[in-house]
Design a protein around this motif. Sequence first.
Motif, short mmCIF file in Angstrom:
data_model
loop_
_atom_site.label_atom_id
_atom_site.label_comp_id
_atom_site.label_asym_id
_atom_site.label_seq_id
_atom_site.Cartn_x
_atom_site.Cartn_y
_atom_site.Cartn_z
N LEU A 1 113.83 62.93 -21.89
CA LEU A 1 114.97 63.53 -22.40
C LEU A 1 114.58 64.21 -23.06
N THR A 2 114.14 64.16 -24.00
CA THR A 2 113.17 65.60 -25.52
C THR A 2 112.52 66.89 -24.75
N GLY A 3 112.30 66.67 -23.31
CA GLY A 3 111.16 67.78 -22.34
C GLY A 3 109.87 67.72 -23.27
N ILE A 4 109.25 66.83 -23.89
CA ILE A 4 108.70 66.88 -24.41
C ILE A 4 107.18 66.64 -23.80
N ASN A 5 106.05 67.13 -23.05
CA ASN A 5 105.10 68.05 -22.59
C ASN A 5 105.38 67.60 -21.15
N MET A 6 106.68 68.65 -21.20
CA MET A 6 107.10 68.92 -19.25
C MET A 6 106.25 70.64 -19.35
N LYS A 7 107.40 71.29 -20.21
CA LYS A 7 107.04 72.95 -20.17
C LYS A 7 105.78 73.34 -21.10
N GLU A 8 106.10 72.89 -22.07
CA GLU A 8 105.11 72.54 -23.35
C GLU A 8 104.17 71.54 -23.63
N ARG A 9 103.16 71.91 -24.24
CA ARG A 9 102.08 70.96 -24.01
C ARG A 9 103.01 69.59 -25.05
N VAL A 10 102.61 68.87 -25.21
CA VAL A 10 103.35 67.58 -26.63
C VAL A 10 102.29 68.42 -27.90
N GLY B 1 95.55 66.70 -22.79
CA GLY B 1 95.67 67.26 -21.35
C GLY B 1 97.12 68.27 -21.50
N PRO B 2 97.29 68.56 -19.65
CA PRO B 2 98.25 69.71 -19.45
C PRO B 2 99.22 69.29 -20.23
N SER B 3 99.87 70.14 -20.17
CA SER B 3 101.82 69.49 -20.06
C SER B 3 102.36 69.46 -17.89
N PHE B 4 103.04 68.62 -17.38
CA PHE B 4 103.37 68.95 -16.36
C PHE B 4 103.46 70.12 -15.58
N PHE B 5 104.21 71.33 -16.24
CA PHE B 5 104.34 72.73 -15.75
C PHE B 5 103.18 73.11 -15.27
N GLU B 6 102.18 72.90 -16.47
CA GLU B 6 101.16 73.61 -16.60
C GLU B 6 100.05 72.63 -15.37
N PHE B 7 100.10 71.70 -15.12
CA PHE B 7 99.50 70.86 -14.17
C PHE B 7 100.01 71.10 -13.03
N LEU B 8 101.27 70.99 -12.67
CA LEU B 8 101.33 71.53 -11.92
C LEU B 8 100.92 73.23 -11.54
N ASP B 9 101.04 74.18 -11.43
CA ASP B 9 100.80 75.41 -11.92
C ASP B 9 99.43 75.57 -11.43
N ASN B 10 98.60 75.22 -11.88
CA ASN B 10 96.66 75.08 -11.72
C ASN B 10 96.45 74.38 -10.47
N MET B 11 97.08 73.08 -9.94
CA MET B 11 96.79 72.37 -8.86
C MET B 11 96.26 73.99 -7.37
N LYS B 12 95.10 73.08 -6.84
CA LYS B 12 95.45 73.75 -5.44
C LYS B 12 95.35 73.80 -4.57
N PRO B 13 96.54 74.94 -3.64
CA PRO B 13 97.12 74.32 -2.71
C PRO B 13 96.41 73.80 -1.33
N PRO B 14 97.05 73.03 -0.81
CA PRO B 14 95.63 72.26 0.29
C PRO B 14 95.06 73.36 1.32
#
Length: 185
Positions: free
Chosen positions: A104-113, A123-136
């Motif tokens: 609802l507020t976007g906390i920890n989605m784009k920027e860290r909480v 830990g990382p924010s949600f988008f940060e985590f996705l960006d740092n995942m290794k592709p299969p």
Amino acid sequence: PGHRNFVPHMIGGASQAEIGVLVISAKRGEFEAGFEKGGQTREHALLAKTVGIRSLIVVINKMDDSTVEWAKERYDECVNKLTPYLKQVGWSTKDVHFMPLSGLTGINMKERVPKSTCPWWDGPSFFEFLDNMKPPERLLDAPLRMPINNKFRDMGTVIMGKVEAGVVKKGDVVMVMPNKVEVEV
């Protein structure tokens, strides 16, 4: 949810995904309703594993709710209840990642909480985590393997699926199994 057309589309989309995101509510009463026997949290976790999703991100949403207020105890309670079930249906702990957020507020989605809001989360924010995942890794030199999950008849036959190995290009002749029918792409 609840609409009978939703389920086949959800399964079709999930069967093509590499990563699944399971959004659960930390709000008191909502988590319990979703996780109790017959709840959708269990169904979706099982379905994600069954259709071949390789990595699961479990976001504990509504951490800003008045019944939660970013409490580590509530986050840990959700994680500790979910983990044994996820293991039971076949998820390896190395393929499951938990994180708190507020959609609802976007906390920890784009920027860290902020630490002032949630001092215990490092830990990382949600988008940060996705960006740092290794592709299969893709097996590009292997024979084409593409499970078919849907087909349409419109100016010929159109099939949908996920290429798991190999490469396919226009003009290629491929064999459709198990009937061993050769078709041109």
